[in-house]
Design an enzyme around this catalytic site. Structure first.
Site, PDB file in Angstrom:
ATOM      1  N   CYS A   2       0.818  -1.209   0.000  1.00  0.00           N
ATOM      2  CA  CYS A   2       0.000   0.000   0.000  1.00  0.00           C
ATOM      3  C   CYS A   2       0.855   1.265   0.000  1.00  0.00           C
ATOM      4  CB  CYS A   2      -0.894   0.039   1.223  1.00  0.00           C
ATOM      5  SG  CYS A   2      -1.955  -1.385   1.344  1.00  0.00           S
ATOM      6  N   ARG A  27       5.381   0.174  -5.800  1.00  0.00           N
ATOM      7  CA  ARG A  27       5.264  -0.646  -4.590  1.00  0.00           C
ATOM      8  C   ARG A  27       4.329  -1.832  -4.787  1.00  0.00           C
ATOM      9  NH1 ARG A  27       6.873   2.301   0.082  1.00  0.00           N
ATOM     10  NH2 ARG A  27       5.430   1.167   1.401  1.00  0.00           N
ATOM     11  N   TRP A  74      -2.946  -2.653  -1.707  1.00  0.00           N
ATOM     12  CA  TRP A  74      -2.559  -4.025  -2.055  1.00  0.00           C
ATOM     13  C   TRP A  74      -3.395  -4.904  -1.141  1.00  0.00           C
ATOM     14  CZ3 TRP A  74      -0.304  -8.434   0.035  1.00  0.00           C
ATOM     15  CH2 TRP A  74       0.290  -9.317  -0.877  1.00  0.00           C
ATOM     16  N   ASN A 100      -1.935   1.790   5.833  1.00  0.00           N
ATOM     17  CA  ASN A 100      -1.044   0.753   5.317  1.00  0.00           C
ATOM     18  C   ASN A 100      -0.665  -0.119   6.508  1.00  0.00           C
ATOM     19  OD1 ASN A 100       0.989  -0.801   4.263  1.00  0.00           O
ATOM     20  ND2 ASN A 100       2.454   0.869   4.001  1.00  0.00           N
ATOM     21  N   GLY A 101      -0.866  -1.425   6.371  1.00  0.00           N
ATOM     22  CA  GLY A 101      -0.545  -2.326   7.476  1.00  0.00           C
ATOM     23  C   GLY A 101      -1.683  -3.306   7.691  1.00  0.00           C
ATOM     24  N   GLU A 485      18.703 -16.846  -7.820  1.00  0.00           N
ATOM     25  CA  GLU A 485      18.312 -15.474  -8.134  1.00  0.00           C
ATOM     26  C   GLU A 485      17.846 -15.364  -9.599  1.00  0.00           C
ATOM     27  OE1 GLU A 485      17.514 -12.973  -6.591  1.00  0.00           O
ATOM     28  OE2 GLU A 485      17.770 -11.281  -7.931  1.00  0.00           O
ATOM     29  N   LYS A 489      14.144 -14.117 -10.633  1.00  0.00           N
ATOM     30  CA  LYS A 489      13.918 -12.975 -11.537  1.00  0.00           C
ATOM     31  C   LYS A 489      12.955 -13.373 -12.643  1.00  0.00           C
ATOM     32  CE  LYS A 489      14.893 -10.302  -9.851  1.00  0.00           C
ATOM     33  NZ  LYS A 489      15.395 -10.349  -8.555  1.00  0.00           N
ATOM     34  N   GLU A 492       9.284 -13.986 -11.310  1.00  0.00           N
ATOM     35  CA  GLU A 492       8.649 -12.748 -10.824  1.00  0.00           C
ATOM     36  C   GLU A 492       8.046 -11.936 -11.955  1.00  0.00           C
ATOM     37  OE1 GLU A 492      10.863 -10.716  -7.081  1.00  0.00           O
ATOM     38  OE2 GLU A 492      12.113 -10.948  -8.827  1.00  0.00           O
ATOM     39  N   HIS A 508      18.838 -35.618  -8.209  1.00  0.00           N
ATOM     40  CA  HIS A 508      17.916 -36.059  -7.160  1.00  0.00           C
ATOM     41  C   HIS A 508      16.492 -35.564  -7.389  1.00  0.00           C
ATOM     42  CE1 HIS A 508      21.347 -37.613  -5.006  1.00  0.00           C
ATOM     43  NE2 HIS A 508      21.945 -36.454  -5.232  1.00  0.00           N
ATOM     44  N   LYS A 607       6.783  -4.233  -3.952  1.00  0.00           N
ATOM     45  CA  LYS A 607       8.206  -3.924  -3.789  1.00  0.00           C
ATOM     46  C   LYS A 607       8.610  -3.974  -2.324  1.00  0.00           C
ATOM     47  CE  LYS A 607      12.202  -2.454  -5.220  1.00  0.00           C
ATOM     48  NZ  LYS A 607      13.006  -3.529  -5.837  1.00  0.00           N
TER      49      LYS A 607
HETATM   50  C1  G6P Z   1       9.676  -8.322  -2.153  1.00  0.00           C
HETATM   51  C2  G6P Z   1      10.304  -7.748  -3.406  1.00  0.00           C
HETATM   52  C3  G6P Z   1      11.654  -8.425  -3.662  1.00  0.00           C
HETATM   53  C4  G6P Z   1      12.550  -8.305  -2.441  1.00  0.00           C
HETATM   54  C5  G6P Z   1      11.860  -8.838  -1.192  1.00  0.00           C
HETATM   55  C6  G6P Z   1      12.638  -8.493   0.060  1.00  0.00           C
HETATM   56  O1  G6P Z   1       9.298  -9.637  -2.371  1.00  0.00           O
HETATM   57  O2  G6P Z   1       9.454  -7.911  -4.520  1.00  0.00           O
HETATM   58  O3  G6P Z   1      12.285  -7.807  -4.770  1.00  0.00           O
HETATM   59  O4  G6P Z   1      13.723  -9.026  -2.671  1.00  0.00           O
HETATM   60  O5  G6P Z   1      10.569  -8.239  -1.046  1.00  0.00           O
HETATM   61  O6  G6P Z   1      12.637  -7.105   0.231  1.00  0.00           O
HETATM   62  P1  G6P Z   1      13.708  -6.250   0.968  1.00  0.00           P
HETATM   63  O7  G6P Z   1      13.273  -4.811   0.722  1.00  0.00           O
HETATM   64  O8  G6P Z   1      13.632  -6.615   2.411  1.00  0.00           O
HETATM   65  O9  G6P Z   1      15.028  -6.521   0.376  1.00  0.00           O
END
Ligand code: G6P
Length: 612
Positions: A2, A27, A74, A100-101, A485, A489, A492, A508, A607
């Site tokens: 949010c 966000r 959100w 937000n929360g 990673e 990526k 996502e 395995h 985000k």
């Molecule tokens: C969300 C974001 C990711 C990020 C993760 C951890 O899932 O989409 O890109 O890696 O949060 O966030 P932080 O701000 O704690 O690194």
């Protein structure tokens, strides 16, 4: 998650709030709304969908007024609908709130209010808060700020809230606990937002609200008090983010811009800290407690998402160079497991945003048993930066694309520097190796620059595989976290199912998936497990899988067996993740873009994950 924007001043609040909400779009959200307090009424406009849908909806409507609140939601409690969108109104409609929360005790409060005759227009926990404040104000016949304070003493959960009152339009009340809130201080005007991005084009003077603080804002001043009704002094800070840093600068997407910024962001993360020729490596932020790290019997790294992957790379650094055992934990698992934390353990928390709820809660848990916590954070002044004892900012600059790229490489760089400082102090690394690594680290930005030249080649490979439904990413040693990673990526932003595995584990399980349709990405640079990974590539080829290999420049063996190769510059094995991750970021970006996905704001993702 949010996003909150609010304004009080002489300008048109609607325009400032809409622009601010667009700046917060990164966000992640699914509905948006605005409420304006003017002419003794609240004008409320909210829509499911994007901020642009809200703008379309408000065409021709009355948008005047200098006080307002805006929100991108959100969804947590209740689907993303117009009704569930914020702002919410009190029962009598005179107050409006954005939140937000998550309010944990909303259900019991709601039942109590229903028994008093309140009716609710949404399914959200947030609406309950404004009804509750209204009820308290009525019962106590007190000012709104006092009603807010009393309500917050009863509310359990996380919140950043802003409230307006139709009967007192020269007033904004804001409060926070565990969710971020920044107040921008202008001349006779105030801006409030979830982070500084909507504010910096108007003012660089900001106040970060602390947990349990309430701000009472009028055009002629800002007053703070805490939940115990004790006044506190606003600490005004000057932030040094420039507007260009949060704009796309000619790139199609923020993510692509951020991928290309990495030579600079990695340099920035080392600036003033490392001068290889002089053997100088100093991290000012970890001076006081550095001996805790040096003497630690164990290091526990806590993080989520991409930051967790940076933590995995750091595990190798600390174990290899500092000879200390390391555990890398998902913050969400760590906090709920009754973990064993001993006095001689040290915690490192990694977070780009500095606001991830699980990481923050894990820090609080570790602190409550007396552990020392180091933070590796990007956003200056964020909750995690403030909750940790010491730390090193990664200085990557604002990261807007939801999929983290430049934060990952800057995190790995900073973690490598911390590990080198500790190893040197402990004497667990030889002088030669230490200097070799400093020298190599210093020139990493140039190698990343070279790796970025794989841009067009990555796009061609992306075009070939853009319709794939599954991907496998395999790596060994330092390149294993890179495989994780790379897979993250891709899933996502392109919504293609992808898994990362240690290459040896393929036998395995994942090997069962391999057929002529299956693209397998090997991170197979020349390192201590090079021969082993060649065998793994052969195993995939023997089953007709399609191999895309990230290889070291000059490698002549793998090009003979792989279907596609992406050649990266050679560096020290430990630093290879900084280089080998680049083509994986590019590959994901182009696959997602060619599939027509919303790269910067992928569906369902946020985000900054400020709820558990
Ligand atoms: C969300 C974001 C990711 C990020 C993760 C951890 O899932 O989409 O890109 O890696 O949060 O966030 P932080 O701000 O704690 O690194």
């Amino acid at each position: 998650m949010c996003g909150i924007v609010a304004y009080l001043g002489e300008r048109n609040a609607y325009e400032i709030i809409i622009k601010g909400l667009k700046r917060l779009e990164y966000r992640g959200y699914d509905s948006a709304g605005i409420a304006l307090a003017t002419d003794n009424q609240i004008k409320l406009y909210k829509r499911q969908g994007k901020v642009s849908d809200l703008e379309t909806y408000t065409v021709g409507k009355d948008l005047t007024g200098g006080t307002g609140i805006g929100h991108t939601r959100w969804a947590t409690h209740g689907e993303p609908t117009d009704n569930n969108a914020h702002p919410h109104l009190s029962f009598d409609g005179s107050l409006s709130l954005i939140h937000n929360g998550v309010i944990e005790n909303y259900s019991s409060l709601k039942q109590e209010l229903i028994s008093k005759g309140h009716e609710f227009r949404s399914e959200t926990d947030s609406e309950v808060v404004i009804h509750f404040i209204e009820d308290i104000r009525r019962n106590n016949n007190c000012d709104l700020d006092e009603a807010v304070r009393l309500a917050l003493t009863k509310i359990v959960g996380a919140y950043a809230i802003v409230i307006i009152d139709q009967n007192d339009p020269d007033l904004l009340i804001a409060a926070r606990k565990s969710s971020p809130l920044v107040i921008g201080v202008g001349k006779g005007e105030y801006f409030i937002a979830s982070d500084a991005t909507p504010i910096i084009e108007y003012t660089k003077e900001v106040v970060y609200l602390n947990d349990h603080e309430i701000a009472v804002i009028r055009k002629d001043g800002l007053k703070l008090k805490n939940i115990e009704d004790v006044p506190t002094n606003p600490y005004i800070q000057t932030i040094d983010i420039e507007l260009e840093a949060i704009e796309k600068g000619g790139f199609k997407h923020f993510m692509l811009k951020e991928i290309f910024e990495q030579p600079k962001s990695i340099s920035d993360s080392m600036r003033g800290r490392l001068i290889a020729a002089k053997g100088h490596l100093v991290l000012g932020g970890i001076r006081e407690y550095v001996n805790k790290l040096v003497n630690a019997d164990r290091i526990i790294i806590i993080a989520c998402g991409t930051s967790w992957h940076a933590g995995l790379v750091a595990e190798y650094f600390f174990e290899e160079w500092c000879r200390v055992p390391v555990e890398v934990e998902y913050a969400s698992e760590f906090r709920y497991r009754n973990p064993v934390i001993r006095e001689s353990d040290v915690i490192i928390a990694i977070s780009q945003s500095g606001e991830t709820a699980d990481t923050l809660a894990a820090i609080e848990l570790a602190k409550s048993v007396g552990a020392i916590i180091f933070g590796v954070v990007n956003v200056v002044g964020s909750s995690i930066a403030r909750a940790t004892h010491e730390g090193a900012y990664i200085h990557a600059g604002p990261e807007i694309g939801v999929a983290s790229t430049k934060a990952f490489t800057a995190q790995v760089t900073v973690l490598s520097m911390i590990a080198l400082v500790v190893a040197y102090k402990k004497g667990t690394i030889s002088e030669t190796k230490y200097h070799e690594l400093l020298t190599e680290l210093e020139i990493i930005p140039e190698k990343v620059e070279t790796a970025l030249k794989l841009d067009q080649k990555s796009k061609i490979i992306a075009d070939r595989f853009k319709t794939a439904t599954n991907f496998l990413y395999l790596g060994r040693g330092y390149n294993f976290p890179v495989a994780l990673e790379g897979a993250l990526k891709l899933k996502e932003i392109s919504y293609i199912h992808a898994e990362g595995y240690p290459a040896a584990e393929m036998k395995h399980g994942p090997i069962a998936l391999i057929d002529e349709e299956m693209p397998v990405v090997f991170i197979a640079t020349k390192d201590s497990s090079y021969d082993k990974i060649i065998s793994n590539i052969q195993e995939v080829k023997a089953r007709k899988g399609k191999v895309i290999a990230i290889i070291s420049k000059g490698d002549v063996l793998i090009p003979k067996i792989a279907d596609y190769i992406l050649e990266v510059p050679i560096t020290h094995e430990a630093l290879m993740p900084l280089v080998s991750v680049i083509p994986l970021q590019l590959l994901s970006y182009y696959i997602a873009d060619l599939r027509g996905c919303n790269v910067d704001q992928p569906r369902n993702l946020a985000k900054s994950v400020t709820v558990e």
